[in-house]
Design an enzyme around this catalytic site. Sequence first.
Site, PDB file in Angstrom:
ATOM      1  N   HIS A 190      -3.384 -10.024  13.738  1.00  0.00           N
ATOM      2  CA  HIS A 190      -3.821  -8.638  13.666  1.00  0.00           C
ATOM      3  C   HIS A 190      -5.255  -8.589  13.142  1.00  0.00           C
ATOM      4  O   HIS A 190      -5.780  -9.597  12.654  1.00  0.00           O
ATOM      5  CB  HIS A 190      -2.901  -7.810  12.758  1.00  0.00           C
ATOM      6  CG  HIS A 190      -2.794  -8.321  11.370  1.00  0.00           C
ATOM      7  ND1 HIS A 190      -1.672  -8.932  10.886  1.00  0.00           N
ATOM      8  CD2 HIS A 190      -3.685  -8.340  10.360  1.00  0.00           C
ATOM      9  CE1 HIS A 190      -1.873  -9.285   9.639  1.00  0.00           C
ATOM     10  NE2 HIS A 190      -3.100  -8.939   9.298  1.00  0.00           N
TER      11      HIS A 190
HETATM   12  C1  T46 Z   1      -3.617  -9.804   6.195  1.00  0.00           C
HETATM   13  C2  T46 Z   1      -2.953 -11.122   6.102  1.00  0.00           C
HETATM   14  C3  T46 Z   1      -3.853 -12.177   5.534  1.00  0.00           C
HETATM   15  C4  T46 Z   1       3.204  -3.696   2.696  1.00  0.00           C
HETATM   16  O1  T46 Z   1       4.075  -2.824   2.680  1.00  0.00           O
HETATM   17  N1  T46 Z   1       2.227  -3.704   1.749  1.00  0.00           N
HETATM   18  C5  T46 Z   1       1.233  -4.644   1.731  1.00  0.00           C
HETATM   19  O2  T46 Z   1       0.360  -4.612   0.847  1.00  0.00           O
HETATM   20  C6  T46 Z   1       1.233  -5.651   2.765  1.00  0.00           C
HETATM   21  C7  T46 Z   1       0.130  -6.705   2.804  1.00  0.00           C
HETATM   22  C8  T46 Z   1       2.223  -5.636   3.701  1.00  0.00           C
HETATM   23  N2  T46 Z   1       3.190  -4.687   3.660  1.00  0.00           N
HETATM   24  C9  T46 Z   1       4.285  -4.730   4.641  1.00  0.00           C
HETATM   25  C10 T46 Z   1       3.869  -4.487   6.086  1.00  0.00           C
HETATM   26  C11 T46 Z   1       4.882  -5.285   6.874  1.00  0.00           C
HETATM   27  O3  T46 Z   1       6.040  -4.522   7.104  1.00  0.00           O
HETATM   28  O4  T46 Z   1       4.825  -6.044   4.621  1.00  0.00           O
HETATM   29  C12 T46 Z   1       5.255  -6.436   5.918  1.00  0.00           C
HETATM   30  C13 T46 Z   1       4.629  -7.759   6.307  1.00  0.00           C
HETATM   31  O5  T46 Z   1       3.215  -7.575   6.531  1.00  0.00           O
HETATM   32  P1  T46 Z   1       2.447  -8.305   7.688  1.00  0.00           P
HETATM   33  O6  T46 Z   1       3.350  -8.604   8.828  1.00  0.00           O
HETATM   34  O7  T46 Z   1       1.204  -7.515   7.994  1.00  0.00           O
HETATM   35  O8  T46 Z   1       2.051  -9.694   6.988  1.00  0.00           O
HETATM   36  P2  T46 Z   1       1.046 -10.807   7.507  1.00  0.00           P
HETATM   37  O9  T46 Z   1       1.354 -12.036   6.744  1.00  0.00           O
HETATM   38  O10 T46 Z   1       1.049 -10.926   8.997  1.00  0.00           O
HETATM   39  O11 T46 Z   1      -0.423 -10.258   7.108  1.00  0.00           O
HETATM   40  C14 T46 Z   1      -0.783 -10.111   5.754  1.00  0.00           C
HETATM   41  C15 T46 Z   1      -1.436  -8.741   5.514  1.00  0.00           C
HETATM   42  O12 T46 Z   1      -0.569  -7.699   5.984  1.00  0.00           O
HETATM   43  C16 T46 Z   1      -2.754  -8.586   6.206  1.00  0.00           C
HETATM   44  O13 T46 Z   1      -3.444  -7.482   5.661  1.00  0.00           O
HETATM   45  O14 T46 Z   1      -4.821  -9.718   6.417  1.00  0.00           O
HETATM   46  O15 T46 Z   1      -1.714 -11.123   5.395  1.00  0.00           O
END
Ligand code: T46
Length: 141
Positions: free
Chosen positions: A49
């Site tokens: 993303h």
């Molecule tokens: C990034 C990379 C390096 C929240 O509710 N609060 C938060 O602060 C974060 C970071 C995530 N979430 C929720 C959103 C999703 O439902 O946690 C779930 C997993 O997040 P995501 O699939 O976006 O995780 P990654 O590992 O793909 O990405 C993360 C960060 O979201 C992103 O900002 O830059 O790590």
Amino acid sequence: MDKLIYLKQFETDDLGSLAFFEGDRDVNFPIKRIYYIYGVAKDKSRGGHAHKSLKQILWCPYGVIEVRINDGRLEKTYRLDSPEKALILSGGVWRTMHWIEESSVLCAAASDYYTEDDYIRNFEDYLEYVKKGYWANESKI
Ligand code: T46
């Protein structure tokens, strides 16, 4: 613009080390949120993303993680393989994170609170976004 920095460290011998950074001083934004990712198996990837405007600093206090970034034009890979290394990412950059070692921990400090509105989670949508961006004719990384 992305930037790899080396955190300030206090070295002690058999009592280990302490590393730190400060918002607005070592990173070019105030820090509003901290999160961390753990328990990921070796060879698994997360991310896939971009953020429209969120700035972040990523570091790996334990293990080895590769962060691959793409601005729709260029790709770069950063290897976070030491607790003293940290990667500053500006908004508008596509990123994926790859777990090179089992149970590596990825920490992040972000410039803003969590909002899903700031994410672009589809690469085709991201390329359309890049075309409309002010950096359409230059690389962002
Ligand atoms: C990034 C990379 C390096 C929240 O509710 N609060 C938060 O602060 C974060 C970071 C995530 N979430 C929720 C959103 C999703 O439902 O946690 C779930 C997993 O997040 P995501 O699939 O976006 O995780 P990654 O590992 O793909 O990405 C993360 C960060 O979201 C992103 O900002 O830059 O790590």
